[in-house]
Scaffold this active site. Structure first.
Site, PDB file in Angstrom:
ATOM      1  CG  ASP A   1      -9.046 -39.423 -13.796  1.00 10.66           C
ATOM      2  OD1 ASP A   1      -8.695 -39.266 -14.983  1.00 10.66           O
ATOM      3  OD2 ASP A   1      -9.965 -38.794 -13.260  1.00 10.66           O
TER       4      ASP A   1
ATOM      5  CG  ASN B   1     -18.783 -38.098 -20.373  1.00  7.77           C
ATOM      6  OD1 ASN B   1     -19.685 -37.531 -20.980  1.00  7.77           O
ATOM      7  ND2 ASN B   1     -18.326 -39.275 -20.762  1.00  7.77           N
TER       8      ASN B   1
HETATM    9  P1  4NP Z   1     -12.357 -38.590 -16.181  1.00  5.62           P
HETATM   10  O1  4NP Z   1     -11.106 -37.697 -15.762  1.00  5.62           O
HETATM   11  O2  4NP Z   1     -13.232 -38.710 -14.939  1.00  5.62           O
HETATM   12  O3  4NP Z   1     -11.745 -39.878 -16.566  1.00  5.62           O
HETATM   13  O4  4NP Z   1     -13.035 -37.860 -17.311  1.00  5.62           O
HETATM   14  C1  4NP Z   1     -11.205 -36.395 -15.217  1.00  5.62           C
HETATM   15  C2  4NP Z   1     -11.188 -35.335 -16.070  1.00  5.62           C
HETATM   16  C3  4NP Z   1     -11.232 -34.054 -15.549  1.00  5.62           C
HETATM   17  C4  4NP Z   1     -11.269 -33.849 -14.189  1.00  5.62           C
HETATM   18  C5  4NP Z   1     -11.287 -34.937 -13.332  1.00  5.62           C
HETATM   19  C6  4NP Z   1     -11.263 -36.219 -13.855  1.00  5.62           C
HETATM   20  N1  4NP Z   1     -11.272 -32.542 -13.661  1.00  5.62           N
HETATM   21  O5  4NP Z   1     -11.032 -32.390 -12.453  1.00  5.62           O
HETATM   22  O6  4NP Z   1     -11.513 -31.588 -14.412  1.00  5.62           O
END
Ligand code: 4NP
Length: 150
Positions: free
Chosen positions: A119, A11
């Site tokens: 991502d 998120n």
């Molecule tokens: P999101 O991306 O799922 O698109 O918000 C990510 C942000 C941080 C992390 C993984 C996915 N993380 O591992 O901290």
């Protein structure tokens, strides 16, 4: 009034971007976003995601991360997942009386075969993620319009 919740893992990248894009395109909808993880609860979106959105006129800066909760499955009409893992995590969390419709967000995107928004936290491709999110938001709004046509 249609209520839409976007869901990704943290998120802080994909789902807050989708929230800001859909809110800009359809100010009358109720739009929110959440993560399947609690890793970034209370944090603003990731800096590069804020910057990439801002360059296209989307304001992510006031958003703060939260985790998906059971009430989301009745508080929203649509819960739109960014990738297959998010969708299967949501299905596992959904209470038996869930009323929200669960879908991959990119099911609504026209002009792409992609099922998932890669991502950008890992790929660093914030522009590509926004391109897919904008396409899916346009397709989603077109479906809503079709569904509301007499
Ligand atoms: P999101 O991306 O799922 O698109 O918000 C990510 C942000 C941080 C992390 C993984 C996915 N993380 O591992 O901290």
């Amino acid at each position: 009034m249609t209520r839409v919740l976007f869901v990704c893992l943290g998120n802080i990248c994909r789902s807050p971007s989708a929230e800001a894009v859909l809110r800009a395109k359809a100010p009358d909808l109720t739009v929110d976003s959440a993560g399947t993880s609690d890793w970034h609860v209370g944090s603003p979106p990731y800096g590069p995601a804020i910057e990439a959105g801002s360059a296209r006129g989307y304001d992510l800066s006031p958003l703060r991360a939260r985790q998906v909760r059971e009430s989301d499955f009745s508080d929203f009409d649509w819960i739109l997942a960014m990738d297959d893992q998010n969708l299967s995590d949501l299905r596992a969390l959904a209470p038996s009386d869930a009323s929200a419709e669960l879908s991959l967000f990119l099911e609504f995107a026209r002009g792409t075969e992609a099922r998932a928004v890669p991502d950008p936290y890992y790929t660093r491709d914030f522009e590509g993620a926004l391109d897919l999110i904008e396409q899916a938001a346009d397709g989603f709004l077109a479906e809503l319009l079709k569904a509301s046509a007499p």
